[in-house]
Scaffold this motif. Structure first.
Motif, PDB file in Angstrom:
ATOM      1  N   LEU A 126      47.602 -82.808  40.471  1.00 37.58           N
ATOM      2  CA  LEU A 126      47.641 -81.359  40.707  1.00 37.58           C
ATOM      3  C   LEU A 126      48.246 -81.055  42.070  1.00 37.58           C
ATOM      4  O   LEU A 126      49.047 -80.130  42.210  1.00 37.58           O
ATOM      5  N   SER A 127      47.869 -81.837  43.060  1.00 37.58           N
ATOM      6  CA  SER A 127      48.420 -81.645  44.396  1.00 37.58           C
ATOM      7  C   SER A 127      49.924 -81.900  44.409  1.00 37.58           C
ATOM      8  O   SER A 127      50.686 -81.163  45.042  1.00 37.58           O
ATOM      9  N   LEU A 128      50.354 -82.893  43.697  1.00 29.21           N
ATOM     10  CA  LEU A 128      51.777 -83.213  43.617  1.00 29.21           C
ATOM     11  C   LEU A 128      52.550 -82.103  42.901  1.00 29.21           C
ATOM     12  O   LEU A 128      53.643 -81.716  43.332  1.00 29.21           O
ATOM     13  N   ILE A 129      51.980 -81.560  41.836  1.00 29.20           N
ATOM     14  CA  ILE A 129      52.621 -80.449  41.123  1.00 29.20           C
ATOM     15  C   ILE A 129      52.765 -79.247  42.047  1.00 29.20           C
ATOM     16  O   ILE A 129      53.831 -78.624  42.117  1.00 29.20           O
ATOM     17  N   LEU A 130      51.702 -78.927  42.781  1.00 25.55           N
ATOM     18  CA  LEU A 130      51.763 -77.782  43.698  1.00 25.55           C
ATOM     19  C   LEU A 130      52.766 -78.023  44.820  1.00 25.55           C
ATOM     20  O   LEU A 130      53.448 -77.094  45.257  1.00 25.55           O
TER      21      LEU A 130
END
Length: 116
Positions: A5-9
Motif C-alpha cells: 500500500l505504501s509503495l502504491i501511494l
C-alpha cells in the motif's frame, strides 16, 4: 500488505508530480484516476494504512498542492479537484486519532495555498 500500500501511494505521488507536464485535459484525467485509486485504498484498507501514515499524508499534500496551485485551469476544474480532495479528507476523518499528529502540515499547506 502495508508495504505494498505504501509503495502504491508512493507511485501515486510520483504520477501526480508529473502532472504539470501534461495539458489540462490529460492532467485532470490523471488527477481523477489517482483520486479513485487513493479513495479506494482509504475505504478498503484504512486500518492497514496506519503503518504508513506519512506516505498517506504526503499523498494528500500533493493532492492539496494541485488543488491550490491552479494556474491555467477553469473554475469548474478547480472546484472539481477541491471536492475530490475534501472527499479524501472525509475518508480519513473517522481515523482522526491516528492522523491527528500529522494533519497539521496539511492545515499549514492549505493556509499557504490560500495566500496565493
Amino acid at each position: 500488505r502495508e508495504r505494498d500500500l505504501s509503495l502504491i501511494l508512493a507511485h501515486v505521488v510520483g504520477a501526480l508530480g508529473l502532472m504539470k507536464e501534461f495539458e489540462t485535459a490529460m492532467a485532470n484525467q490523471i488527477f481523477k484516476s489517482c483520486f479513485s485509486l487513493v479513495s479506494s485504498i482509504l475505504q478498503r484498507f484504512s486500518k492497514q494504512l496506519y503503518s504508513c501514515i506519512p506516505t498517506v499524508i504526503q499523498c494528500l499534500m500533493v493532492f492539496l498542492d494541485l488543488c491550490t496551485s491552479a494556474t491555467n485551469m477553469s473554475d469548474a476544474d478547480v472546484l472539481d479537484r477541491g471536492h475530490m480532495f475534501s472527499r479524501l479528507c472525509e475518508l480519513i476523518f473517522p481515523h482522526g486519532d491516528f492522523y491527528k499528529k500529522h494533519v497539521l502540515c496539511l492545515v499549514v499547506a492549505f493556509v499557504e495555498g490560500m495566500k496565493h
